[in-house]
Design a protein around this motif. Structure first.
Motif, mmCIF file in Angstrom:
data_model
loop_
_atom_site.group_PDB
_atom_site.id
_atom_site.type_symbol
_atom_site.label_atom_id
_atom_site.label_comp_id
_atom_site.label_asym_id
_atom_site.label_seq_id
_atom_site.Cartn_x
_atom_site.Cartn_y
_atom_site.Cartn_z
ATOM 1 N N ALA A 46 0.846 -1.175 0.095
ATOM 2 C CA ALA A 46 -0.049 -0.051 0.096
ATOM 3 C C ALA A 46 1.042 1.114 -0.003
ATOM 4 O O ALA A 46 1.593 1.390 0.787
ATOM 5 N N GLY A 47 0.689 2.250 -1.078
ATOM 6 C CA GLY A 47 1.376 3.177 -1.056
ATOM 7 C C GLY A 47 2.338 3.147 -2.366
ATOM 8 O O GLY A 47 2.758 4.296 -2.672
ATOM 9 N N GLU A 76 4.112 2.889 -5.932
ATOM 10 C CA GLU A 76 3.500 3.284 -7.232
ATOM 11 C C GLU A 76 4.312 2.722 -8.225
ATOM 12 O O GLU A 76 5.557 2.451 -8.255
ATOM 13 N N ARG A 135 -1.229 3.825 -8.361
ATOM 14 C CA ARG A 135 -0.699 3.738 -6.749
ATOM 15 C C ARG A 135 -1.413 2.724 -5.967
ATOM 16 O O ARG A 135 -2.852 2.256 -6.106
ATOM 17 N N SER A 144 -3.571 1.021 -3.371
ATOM 18 C CA SER A 144 -4.329 1.490 -2.466
ATOM 19 C C SER A 144 -4.634 0.185 -1.418
ATOM 20 O O SER A 144 -5.146 0.694 -0.221
ATOM 21 N N ARG A 145 -4.729 -1.011 -1.876
ATOM 22 C CA ARG A 145 -5.003 -2.102 -0.896
ATOM 23 C C ARG A 145 -4.070 -3.063 -1.583
ATOM 24 O O ARG A 145 -4.053 -3.587 -2.592
ATOM 25 N N ASP A 190 -5.546 -3.522 -5.208
ATOM 26 C CA ASP A 190 -6.110 -2.676 -5.700
ATOM 27 C C ASP A 190 -5.455 -1.549 -5.801
ATOM 28 O O ASP A 190 -4.722 -1.003 -4.904
ATOM 29 N N MET A 191 -5.573 -0.781 -7.221
ATOM 30 C CA MET A 191 -4.495 0.443 -7.582
ATOM 31 C C MET A 191 -5.404 1.398 -8.265
ATOM 32 O O MET A 191 -6.359 1.135 -9.005
ATOM 33 N N VAL A 192 -5.232 2.662 -7.880
ATOM 34 C CA VAL A 192 -5.718 3.725 -8.551
ATOM 35 C C VAL A 192 -4.664 4.703 -9.168
ATOM 36 O O VAL A 192 -3.537 4.864 -8.772
ATOM 37 N N VAL A 235 -2.748 7.862 -10.572
ATOM 38 C CA VAL A 235 -2.353 9.143 -10.004
ATOM 39 C C VAL A 235 -1.768 9.859 -11.104
ATOM 40 O O VAL A 235 -1.570 11.013 -10.960
ATOM 41 N N ARG A 291 -9.176 2.646 -11.889
ATOM 42 C CA ARG A 291 -9.059 1.941 -10.666
ATOM 43 C C ARG A 291 -8.881 0.468 -11.342
ATOM 44 O O ARG A 291 -10.004 0.362 -12.052
ATOM 45 N N THR A 350 -8.578 -3.450 -10.343
ATOM 46 C CA THR A 350 -8.741 -4.265 -8.764
ATOM 47 C C THR A 350 -8.487 -5.791 -9.319
ATOM 48 O O THR A 350 -9.260 -6.118 -10.063
#
Length: 143
Positions: free
Chosen positions: A51-52, A54, A71, A73-74, A82-84, A86, A93, A95
């Motif tokens: 998590a965090g 990139e 990034r 996220s989970r 799970d990635m978002v 940035v 997103r 997942t």
């Protein structure tokens, strides 16, 4: 309407095996259709991937090359990544989920986001690419 595409596949291997490979960014270009390269460009606060963190991906899709940054996220191996986005051409997103079954792993990829006007137009090619990704994932794992 925004893009929201989910594809699923039963892979006859344990979730830990499937997730260990699929959640490792170093394998992205081996099984993810269109990904030319992936680089860990920011480590998680705890170091490494989590998590965090990139990952910058360079991709080729629908005749265009582009880069984007996801990034994490989970990160709950072996069940969820799970990635978002940035940075990149559009918000999204991604997942990955991996559920145990009696005969292996139920692997799922969901992609959400995109631009409101082009989301519906992108559904079919994204679904096709993700379906190919899960076939390639199973193939890379030797099944």
């Amino acid at each position: 309407m925004m893009l929201d595409v989910t594809v699923e596949r039963l892979i006859p291997l344990p979730p830990a095996t499937v997730a260990a490979y699929a959640m490792d960014w170093r394998h992205d270009s081996e099984w993810t259709r269109g990904i030319r390269s992936a680089t860990l460009t920011r480590e998680a606060d705890t170091g490494g991937f989590g998590a965090g963190a990139e990952v910058t991906r360079t991709a080729h899709f629908l005749g265009r090359s582009f880069s984007y940054v996801l990034r994490v996220s989970r990160h709950d191996p072996p069940t969820v990544l799970d990635m978002v986005s940035v940075a990149g051409p559009m918000p999204m997103r991604v997942t990955y989920t991996f559920e145990p079954t009696r005969t292996g792993t139920f692997a799922r990829i969901r992609v959400r986001g995109g631009l409101r006007l082009v989301g519906p137009l992108m559904s079919r090619p994204v679904r096709s690419a993700l379906t190919a990704d899960l076939r390639a994932l199973e193939s890379r794992l030797g099944r």
